[in-house]
Design an enzyme around this catalytic site. Structure first.
Site, short mmCIF file in Angstrom:
data_model
loop_
_atom_site.label_atom_id
_atom_site.label_comp_id
_atom_site.label_asym_id
_atom_site.label_seq_id
_atom_site.Cartn_x
_atom_site.Cartn_y
_atom_site.Cartn_z
N ARG A 122 -4.86 -6.13 -11.12
CA ARG A 122 -5.58 -7.06 -10.26
C ARG A 122 -6.94 -6.41 -10.00
O ARG A 122 -7.04 -5.38 -9.33
CB ARG A 122 -4.82 -7.24 -8.93
CG ARG A 122 -5.59 -8.11 -7.95
CD ARG A 122 -4.79 -8.33 -6.67
NE ARG A 122 -4.80 -7.16 -5.85
CZ ARG A 122 -3.80 -6.78 -5.05
NH1 ARG A 122 -2.68 -7.46 -5.01
NH2 ARG A 122 -3.92 -5.70 -4.31
N THR A 148 -10.95 -12.15 -6.57
CA THR A 148 -12.34 -12.32 -6.10
C THR A 148 -12.54 -13.73 -5.56
O THR A 148 -11.84 -14.67 -5.96
CB THR A 148 -13.35 -12.05 -7.24
OG1 THR A 148 -14.68 -12.17 -6.71
CG2 THR A 148 -13.19 -13.00 -8.41
N LYS A 171 -24.74 -3.77 -4.97
CA LYS A 171 -23.77 -4.85 -5.21
C LYS A 171 -23.97 -5.49 -6.59
O LYS A 171 -23.00 -5.84 -7.27
CB LYS A 171 -23.93 -5.90 -4.10
CG LYS A 171 -22.86 -6.95 -4.15
CD LYS A 171 -22.95 -7.89 -2.97
CE LYS A 171 -21.83 -8.91 -2.97
NZ LYS A 171 -21.67 -9.66 -4.21
N LYS A 173 0.86 -1.19 0.00
CA LYS A 173 0.00 0.00 0.00
C LYS A 173 0.90 1.24 0.00
O LYS A 173 1.83 1.32 0.81
CB LYS A 173 -0.85 0.03 1.27
CG LYS A 173 -1.99 -0.96 1.25
CD LYS A 173 -2.90 -0.72 2.44
CE LYS A 173 -4.15 -1.57 2.36
NZ LYS A 173 -4.08 -2.83 1.65
N GLN A 177 -10.59 -1.12 -8.69
CA GLN A 177 -11.81 -1.52 -7.96
C GLN A 177 -13.06 -1.36 -8.84
O GLN A 177 -13.37 -0.25 -9.28
CB GLN A 177 -11.94 -0.63 -6.71
CG GLN A 177 -10.77 -0.77 -5.76
CD GLN A 177 -10.52 0.50 -4.94
OE1 GLN A 177 -10.69 1.61 -5.44
NE2 GLN A 177 -10.10 0.33 -3.69
N ARG A 212 -12.35 -4.90 7.46
CA ARG A 212 -12.83 -4.92 6.06
C ARG A 212 -13.20 -6.35 5.65
O ARG A 212 -14.13 -6.56 4.90
CB ARG A 212 -11.77 -4.32 5.13
CG ARG A 212 -11.57 -2.83 5.33
CD ARG A 212 -10.86 -2.16 4.17
NE ARG A 212 -9.47 -2.51 4.05
CZ ARG A 212 -8.46 -1.89 4.68
NH1 ARG A 212 -8.71 -0.87 5.49
NH2 ARG A 212 -7.22 -2.28 4.52
N ALA A 267 -13.07 -2.55 -1.31
CA ALA A 267 -13.28 -2.92 0.09
C ALA A 267 -13.67 -1.76 1.00
O ALA A 267 -13.89 -1.97 2.19
CB ALA A 267 -11.99 -3.57 0.63
N ASP A 320 -1.40 -2.04 -4.13
CA ASP A 320 -2.80 -2.12 -3.68
C ASP A 320 -3.52 -0.81 -4.01
O ASP A 320 -2.89 0.23 -4.20
CB ASP A 320 -2.86 -2.29 -2.15
CG ASP A 320 -2.37 -3.66 -1.70
OD1 ASP A 320 -2.07 -4.50 -2.56
OD2 ASP A 320 -2.29 -3.87 -0.48
C1 LIG Z 1 -6.09 -10.90 -3.72
C2 LIG Z 1 -6.98 -9.78 -3.30
C3 LIG Z 1 -6.46 -8.50 -3.18
C4 LIG Z 1 -7.29 -7.45 -2.80
N1 LIG Z 1 -6.77 -6.17 -2.79
C5 LIG Z 1 -7.61 -5.12 -2.59
C6 LIG Z 1 -7.15 -3.77 -2.72
O1 LIG Z 1 -5.99 -3.51 -2.99
N2 LIG Z 1 -8.07 -2.78 -2.55
C7 LIG Z 1 -9.40 -3.03 -2.27
O2 LIG Z 1 -10.18 -2.08 -2.17
N3 LIG Z 1 -9.82 -4.30 -2.09
C8 LIG Z 1 -8.98 -5.33 -2.24
N4 LIG Z 1 -9.45 -6.63 -2.09
C9 LIG Z 1 -10.78 -6.87 -1.48
C10 LIG Z 1 -11.91 -6.80 -2.50
O3 LIG Z 1 -12.13 -5.47 -2.91
C11 LIG Z 1 -13.24 -7.34 -1.91
O4 LIG Z 1 -13.60 -6.56 -0.81
C12 LIG Z 1 -13.19 -8.79 -1.48
O5 LIG Z 1 -12.44 -9.57 -2.36
C13 LIG Z 1 -14.62 -9.37 -1.39
O6 LIG Z 1 -15.22 -9.35 -2.63
P1 LIG Z 1 -15.41 -10.66 -3.56
O7 LIG Z 1 -14.95 -10.30 -4.93
O8 LIG Z 1 -14.74 -11.82 -2.96
O9 LIG Z 1 -16.96 -10.83 -3.72
P2 LIG Z 1 -18.17 -10.92 -2.68
O10 LIG Z 1 -19.40 -10.85 -3.51
O11 LIG Z 1 -18.00 -9.94 -1.59
O12 LIG Z 1 -18.00 -12.35 -2.08
C14 LIG Z 1 -18.25 -13.52 -2.84
C15 LIG Z 1 -18.32 -14.69 -1.87
O13 LIG Z 1 -17.01 -14.91 -1.35
C16 LIG Z 1 -17.06 -15.18 0.03
N5 LIG Z 1 -16.35 -14.12 0.77
C17 LIG Z 1 -15.98 -12.90 0.29
N6 LIG Z 1 -15.33 -12.22 1.24
C18 LIG Z 1 -15.30 -13.00 2.33
C19 LIG Z 1 -14.78 -12.86 3.63
N7 LIG Z 1 -14.14 -11.76 4.02
N8 LIG Z 1 -14.93 -13.89 4.49
C20 LIG Z 1 -15.56 -15.03 4.12
N9 LIG Z 1 -16.08 -15.23 2.90
C21 LIG Z 1 -15.96 -14.23 2.02
C22 LIG Z 1 -18.51 -15.25 0.44
O14 LIG Z 1 -18.95 -16.57 0.34
C23 LIG Z 1 -19.19 -14.43 -0.63
O15 LIG Z 1 -20.49 -14.81 -0.82
C24 LIG Z 1 -8.64 -7.69 -2.48
C25 LIG Z 1 -9.16 -8.97 -2.61
C26 LIG Z 1 -8.37 -10.01 -3.02
C27 LIG Z 1 -8.97 -11.36 -3.17
#
Ligand SMILES: Cc1cc2nc3c(=O)[nH]c(=O)nc-3n(C[C@H](O)[C@H](O)[C@H](O)COP(=O)(O)OP(=O)(O)OC[C@H]3O[C@@H](n4cnc5c(N)ncnc54)[C@H](O)[C@@H]3O)c2cc1C
Length: 309
Positions: free
Chosen positions: A182, A229, A199, A98, A161, A291, A187, A132
């Site tokens: 990526r 994701t 969403k 970050k 994002q 988060r 978040a 990030d």
């Molecule tokens: C490798 C990586 C790097 C990231 N880097 C950043 C960044 O630099 N900046 C930023 O803003 N965000 C970052 N994120 C976070 C991202 O923005 C999302 O908040 C996060 O990935 C949840 O979204 P989702 O795409 O998994 O979908 P969602 O629709 O939120 O989740 C899909 C399904 O995944 C599962 N799931 C998701 N999150 C969780 C959890 N915390 N605990 C348990 N189960 C869960 C649940 O079953 C959910 O139904 C990163 C995520 C990943 C995977």
């Protein structure tokens, strides 16, 4: 946005809790699901275990909004040392940082100097540097510094994002320069002026952006495509789209967080998908952990269970 998500994201910004939240024993117990430990060596143990399953890694030392120059210098030294140690261990594990952890809030040029040194060291080690993405006021500066960095170093990617309205334009700019992307949903707690409040709109935008990343233009420019994701429907849709446009599974990758969707991670790896897990460690994990709770408010239940032992 759900009320629970808004509350948890507000808690993540609370300064007192940021400083003291990690001392609460029941919160410490609950965070173990998402973090193998606070030390670099804990991360290495986890990265070795995932490597044995055919899953590569990304490492990040938790921390953000550093307000002290000496601390920013120490963070940069930690990552430089980490890159060297990973190289010596011959582990496929790339750093992700970050900019506010490198002192961006204090001195932009100082943060860029650290960034450049880290990218150079990662490149020399045959690795890659991921930047990030933080809250929306940081997007312009993050992309500016990444563009500058790309002029000097080819092995660099940035997180974008899908919840932000502006991301399509940013994505086209980054991919056309051969900068890796990526793609994540996002978040943070963003206002409706800059981000999709619903969403379902974020999910639809994610898929549309993923299609741009797998398109001929981005691929010809050499932009690395990583989909960050855990959304299994989205992952299936991206794989179907890639197949329909003739992009092989080895030419794009999925990134997930350590400890989330473990069974799906193993399945995807077995199924031939290129997959990395991002393994976070460090002492400053409270806002990051909040988060993670906000992403799935049902996780709060695990915290409550930890409270009772
Ligand atoms: C490798 C990586 C790097 C990231 N880097 C950043 C960044 O630099 N900046 C930023 O803003 N965000 C970052 N994120 C976070 C991202 O923005 C999302 O908040 C996060 O990935 C949840 O979204 P989702 O795409 O998994 O979908 P969602 O629709 O939120 O989740 C899909 C399904 O995944 C599962 N799931 C998701 N999150 C969780 C959890 N915390 N605990 C348990 N189960 C869960 C649940 O079953 C959910 O139904 C990163 C995520 C990943 C995977």
């Amino acid at each position: 946005m759900s009320v629970a998500r808004t509350v948890l994201l507000k808690v993540s910004d609370n300064q007192w809790l940021r400083a003291n939240g990690t001392k609460l024993p029941f919160v410490r117990r609950a965070v173990a699901t998402f973090m193998p430990g606070e030390a670099f060596d804990d991360m290495v143990v986890a990265a070795r275990a995932t490597a044995a399953q055919g899953i590569q890694a990304v490492f990040t030392r938790l921390g953000e909004n550093v307000t002290d120059l000496a601390e920013a210098d120490a963070v940069a030294r930690h990552y430089l040392d980490g890159i060297d140690r990973i190289r010596a261990l011959n582990l496929a594990c790339e750093p992700s940082i970050k900019l506010t952890q490198l002192g961006l809030d204090i001195d932009r040029e100082l943060a860029f100097g650290h960034l450049r040194e880290l990218a150079g060291r990662a490149h020399a080690a045959g690795s890659y540097l991921w930047v990030d993405m933080e809250q929306s006021p940081y997007v312009d500066v993050t992309l500016d510094l990444t563009r500058r960095l790309r002029q000097e170093c080819p092995s660099v990617g940035v997180c974008l994002q899908a919840y932000l309205f502006r991301t399509r334009e940013d994505l086209e700019d980054m991919t056309s320069r051969g900068i890796g992307v990526r793609l994540v949903k996002g978040a943070y707690n963003e206002p409706a002026e800059v981000a999709f409040p619903k969403k379902s709109d974020v999910d639809a935008n994610y898929l549309a952006l993923a299609q741009v990343m797998l398109g001929a233009g981005a691929r010809a420019a050499g932009s690395r495509a990583a989909f960050g994701t855990h959304d299994l429907d989205l992952i299936a849709a991206i794989r179907r789209h890639a197949e329909s446009v003739g992009v092989a599974a080895a030419e794009y990758e999925f990134h997930m967080l350590y400890g989330i969707q473990k069974a799906a991670q193993a399945r995807l790896a077995r199924d031939g998908a290129a997959l990395r897990v991002l393994i976070a460690y460090g002492e400053y994990w409270f806002p990051w952990y909040m988060r993670r709770l906000a992403e799935r408010p049902a996780n709060v239940w695990f915290v409550v269970k930890s409270l009772f032992g």
